[in-house]
Write a protein that holds these residues in place. Structure first.
Motif, mmCIF file in Angstrom:
data_model
loop_
_atom_site.group_PDB
_atom_site.id
_atom_site.type_symbol
_atom_site.label_atom_id
_atom_site.label_comp_id
_atom_site.label_asym_id
_atom_site.label_seq_id
_atom_site.Cartn_x
_atom_site.Cartn_y
_atom_site.Cartn_z
ATOM 1 N N CYS A 79 -5.300 37.245 49.851
ATOM 2 C CA CYS A 79 -6.100 36.143 49.292
ATOM 3 C C CYS A 79 -6.650 36.515 47.917
ATOM 4 O O CYS A 79 -6.684 35.679 47.005
ATOM 5 C CB CYS A 79 -7.257 35.801 50.244
ATOM 6 S SG CYS A 79 -6.736 35.041 51.795
ATOM 7 N N SER A 83 -5.590 34.518 44.414
ATOM 8 C CA SER A 83 -6.605 33.957 43.517
ATOM 9 C C SER A 83 -6.500 34.547 42.119
ATOM 10 O O SER A 83 -6.608 33.834 41.111
ATOM 11 C CB SER A 83 -8.009 34.216 44.085
ATOM 12 O OG SER A 83 -8.225 33.463 45.260
ATOM 13 N N GLU A 86 -3.493 33.044 40.306
ATOM 14 C CA GLU A 86 -3.744 31.688 39.822
ATOM 15 C C GLU A 86 -4.513 31.724 38.502
ATOM 16 O O GLU A 86 -4.199 30.976 37.558
ATOM 17 C CB GLU A 86 -4.536 30.894 40.866
ATOM 18 C CG GLU A 86 -4.789 29.455 40.454
ATOM 19 C CD GLU A 86 -5.555 28.667 41.494
ATOM 20 O OE1 GLU A 86 -5.109 27.572 41.869
ATOM 21 O OE2 GLU A 86 -6.626 29.156 41.932
ATOM 22 N N ILE A 87 -5.511 32.596 38.411
ATOM 23 C CA ILE A 87 -6.303 32.698 37.181
ATOM 24 C C ILE A 87 -5.470 33.330 36.066
ATOM 25 O O ILE A 87 -5.545 32.926 34.902
ATOM 26 C CB ILE A 87 -7.590 33.515 37.425
ATOM 27 C CG1 ILE A 87 -8.432 32.866 38.524
ATOM 28 C CG2 ILE A 87 -8.410 33.609 36.141
ATOM 29 C CD1 ILE A 87 -9.633 33.695 38.965
ATOM 30 N N ILE A 426 -13.060 35.531 40.236
ATOM 31 C CA ILE A 426 -12.736 34.618 41.342
ATOM 32 C C ILE A 426 -13.990 33.859 41.758
ATOM 33 O O ILE A 426 -13.949 32.644 42.009
ATOM 34 C CB ILE A 426 -12.151 35.391 42.538
ATOM 35 C CG1 ILE A 426 -10.845 36.088 42.146
ATOM 36 C CG2 ILE A 426 -11.899 34.448 43.710
ATOM 37 C CD1 ILE A 426 -10.287 37.003 43.230
ATOM 38 N N ARG A 429 -14.626 31.221 39.314
ATOM 39 C CA ARG A 429 -13.625 30.157 39.429
ATOM 40 C C ARG A 429 -14.008 29.154 40.532
ATOM 41 O O ARG A 429 -13.753 27.953 40.421
ATOM 42 C CB ARG A 429 -12.249 30.774 39.722
ATOM 43 C CG ARG A 429 -11.087 29.759 39.777
ATOM 44 C CD ARG A 429 -10.762 29.419 41.225
ATOM 45 N NE ARG A 429 -9.655 28.503 41.378
ATOM 46 C CZ ARG A 429 -9.756 27.191 41.437
ATOM 47 N NH1 ARG A 429 -10.944 26.606 41.277
ATOM 48 N NH2 ARG A 429 -8.706 26.437 41.641
ATOM 49 N N VAL A 430 -14.625 29.652 41.641
ATOM 50 C CA VAL A 430 -14.960 28.756 42.756
ATOM 51 C C VAL A 430 -16.383 28.216 42.671
ATOM 52 O O VAL A 430 -16.804 27.429 43.521
ATOM 53 C CB VAL A 430 -14.751 29.464 44.114
ATOM 54 C CG1 VAL A 430 -13.292 29.836 44.298
ATOM 55 C CG2 VAL A 430 -15.657 30.686 44.258
ATOM 56 N N ARG A 434 -15.496 25.457 39.161
ATOM 57 C CA ARG A 434 -14.786 24.781 40.264
ATOM 58 C C ARG A 434 -14.128 23.475 39.834
ATOM 59 O O ARG A 434 -12.998 23.169 40.218
ATOM 60 C CB ARG A 434 -15.765 24.524 41.415
ATOM 61 C CG ARG A 434 -15.133 23.812 42.594
ATOM 62 C CD ARG A 434 -16.063 23.775 43.785
ATOM 63 N NE ARG A 434 -15.441 23.139 44.936
ATOM 64 C CZ ARG A 434 -15.935 23.145 46.161
ATOM 65 N NH1 ARG A 434 -17.073 23.790 46.387
ATOM 66 N NH2 ARG A 434 -15.323 22.537 47.147
ATOM 67 N N GLY A 448 -6.850 26.366 46.328
ATOM 68 C CA GLY A 448 -7.357 27.379 45.413
ATOM 69 C C GLY A 448 -8.792 27.790 45.690
ATOM 70 O O GLY A 448 -9.109 28.992 45.704
ATOM 71 N N VAL A 449 -9.676 26.821 45.925
ATOM 72 C CA VAL A 449 -11.093 27.118 46.158
ATOM 73 C C VAL A 449 -11.290 27.828 47.491
ATOM 74 O O VAL A 449 -12.039 28.813 47.584
ATOM 75 C CB VAL A 449 -11.928 25.823 46.096
ATOM 76 C CG1 VAL A 449 -13.369 26.105 46.507
ATOM 77 C CG2 VAL A 449 -11.891 25.233 44.696
ATOM 78 N N GLY A 452 -10.084 31.324 47.273
ATOM 79 C CA GLY A 452 -11.011 32.050 46.424
ATOM 80 C C GLY A 452 -12.256 32.504 47.169
ATOM 81 O O GLY A 452 -12.715 33.640 47.005
ATOM 82 N N TRP A 453 -12.813 31.633 48.003
ATOM 83 C CA TRP A 453 -14.011 31.993 48.768
ATOM 84 C C TRP A 453 -13.713 33.092 49.785
ATOM 85 O O TRP A 453 -14.549 33.982 50.007
ATOM 86 C CB TRP A 453 -14.591 30.773 49.475
ATOM 87 C CG TRP A 453 -15.530 29.976 48.613
ATOM 88 C CD1 TRP A 453 -15.387 28.696 48.186
ATOM 89 C CD2 TRP A 453 -16.774 30.439 48.062
ATOM 90 N NE1 TRP A 453 -16.454 28.315 47.398
ATOM 91 C CE2 TRP A 453 -17.322 29.366 47.305
ATOM 92 C CE3 TRP A 453 -17.464 31.646 48.115
ATOM 93 C CZ2 TRP A 453 -18.533 29.484 46.628
ATOM 94 C CZ3 TRP A 453 -18.672 31.761 47.436
ATOM 95 C CH2 TRP A 453 -19.190 30.678 46.703
#
Length: 515
Positions: A79, A83, A86-87, A426, A429-430, A434, A448-449, A452-453
């Motif tokens: 995970c 994440s 993606e960034i 990360i 990002r969330v 967001r 994605g969110v 990320g969490w």
């Protein structure tokens, strides 16, 4: 704009995207997606991580903490990797994590977020180089010990000064290799990836085939070792400490992000380098762990400092396996040689990642004497920062002269320094970004969110677990220096920010002319 950019040749598109992010194309862009992947795969190097931290896993929980614990860590670590990928796709720059934090934290918090992320990342990378190369020096010492008769047969046991000298030589060679043009480093990166795959396959087939005594599947996957000699009896606590083996073996994949300014089609190749290196390392690492653990039949003896390998569990297991079959442990020493080459190649990739991160960080003025560190030579190599990375790693290893326990904290500092720097962008990002985050070609869509969490939760949990005492009662010779070291990095980072950096550091600095 997107349509026009998509129609450009790949080289021009990469250059244009980098300029949009605020930087000139200075490094030579010559890496393919395979080369980018190879750097991360070589630095994760499951042969390195598993072999050098196996004692910890065997002592704390034993087989189940490693074979089953590995799968747990792999799921959560996946995970984190997704994440980050993606960034990375949205911001393909050599600065990587600290640049991402600056862009995602919001205007008011960007400088501080970038400052903290960058320093945790670069300190974690320096600790990684020190940990990897010192582990190689220690393994060479064990190989020499076994080759000369073993600890119980009059074998040569190198002093801590000799081990430090071996370590210094390894570091110097890694510095020289990283002074070469990127084409050579690409070759070493691909060799590292190949060697890890071939090495795992060779050892996985050879070790069980040679072994006259093998543990059964129930032992490998369910046996829980509670006899750790550390005064810890809670199974949950033991398992938590035992996760170090799996977690340490699954870091370093931010290298793909740091190499993006030298990678073609960077906004896709960089993320793919991160994801594929983590996925394949998780698979090959688990297979290697299972194979090694299958020849573990006497845990107390393997961990006993009085055995022929001086307490190195994997070295003793391999030596005993071949000795029982052939009357000689030479085959086991050869297997250790295969691992040693993997560690050596891992060290090369580690210094490469150090130097690219340092190049980007100094380009933005975040390091003392920044103007000196981001200079490139005629081969477009940041030579000064390469040797700074080597020098800092050498200084870090001097702690081994005072206390082995203190130096062993390097493994945890590597994990936590890097993991904290992974988690911060990360987290931004969330939270702060967001709704404003613009996804790149590689993205997780609506998941994605959520992913990320999960990544942030795991990083926070790992940070707490690695700061726990590793023995009771706590004494000078078993004190866990990790919270002291990590707390020291945080204190120095925040202190330097409050007293000095907040007055001038604004985060990533654009070096392209405004149009």
């Amino acid at each position: 704009m997107g349509t026009v950019e998509a129609e450009l040749p790949v080289a021009d598109r990469d250059r244009a995207r980098l300029q949009q992010l605020g930087y000139k194309q200075e490094l030579k862009r010559g890496l393919s997606v395979v080369s980018n992947f190879a750097f991360s795969f070589a630095i994760i190097s499951v042969l390195t991580g598993v072999t050098t931290t196996y004692n910890t896993g065997l002592r704390y929980g034993g087989p189940v903490s490693m074979t089953v614990g590995w799968l747990v860590v792999a799921a959560f670590n996946g995970c984190v990797a997704l994440s980050m990928a993606e960034i990375c796709s949205a911001y393909p720059t050599s600065g990587g994590l600290y640049y991402w934090s600056a862009k995602l934290a919001g205007k008011d918090w960007a400088p501080l977020a970038s400052w903290i992320t960058g320093w945790f990342n670069i300190v974690g990378q320096w600790a990684c180089t020190a940990s990897v190369d010192f582990s190689l020096a220690q393994l060479i010492q064990v190989m020499i010990l076994l080759s000369t008769g073993g600890a119980n047969g009059g074998g040569y046991l190198a002093s801590k000064y000799v081990v430090l000298a071996i370590y210094s030589l390894i570091l110097a060679v890694h510095g020289l290799i990283n002074s070469l043009p990127i084409q050579w480093l690409s070759w070493f990166g691909q060799l590292g990836a190949f060697w890890n795959v071939a090495g795992v396959f060779a050892l996985v087939i050879l070790i069980p085939a040679v072994a006259k005594e093998r543990a059964n599947a129930k032992f490998v996957f369910t046996h829980f070792n509670t006899e750790n000699g550390a005064g810890i009896h809670s199974k949950a606590y033991i398992l938590a400490v035992g996760l170090l083996t799996s977690q340490y073996s699954s870091i370093g994949y931010d290298t793909s992000a740091h190499m993006t300014e030298e990678t073609k089609n960077a906004d896709w190749s960089g993320p793919m380098g991160i994801v594929t290196s983590v996925a394949l390392s998780s698979i090959f690492g688990w297979i290697y762990l299972v194979a090694i653990t299958s020849v573990v039949t006497n845990i107390p003896y393997l961990l006993d400092a009085g055995n022929d390998a001086g307490g190195n569990a994997i070295a003793q297991a391999l030596y005993t396996t071949f000795h029982r079959r052939y009357g000689s442990g030479v085959g086991g020493i050869v297997c250790l040689g295969v691992v040693a080459v993997a560690i050596f190649l891992c060290g090369i990739a580690s210094v490469t990642s150090n130097s690219r991160m340092g190049y980007a960080f100094s380009r933005d003025g975040a390091m003392p004497f920044s103007h000196a560190w981001h200079r490139l030579n005629k081969h477009e190599v940041p030579l000064n920062i390469v040797w700074l990375s080597v020098s800092v790693a050498f200084v870090m290893a001097l702690t081994s002269l005072g206390s082995q326990v203190a130096f062993q904290a390097m493994s945890s500092i590597t994990t936590l320094g890097l993991y904290i720097s992974y988690a911060l962008p990360i987290f931004f990002r969330v939270t702060t970004a967001r709704k404003s985050f613009v996804q790149g070609p590689f993205n997780l869509g609506k998941f994605g969110v959520l992913v990320g969490w999960v990544a942030v939760f795991w990083a926070a949990l790992v940070t707490v677990l690695f700061c726990l005492p590793v023995a009771y009662p706590v004494a000078e010779d078993n004190f866990n220096y990790t919270p002291v070291a990590v707390g020291g990095v945080l204190l120095l980072t925040l202190g330097s920010w409050v007293l000095h950096a907040r007055f001038w550091f604004q985060g990533p600095v654009t070096n392209v002319d405004a149009e």
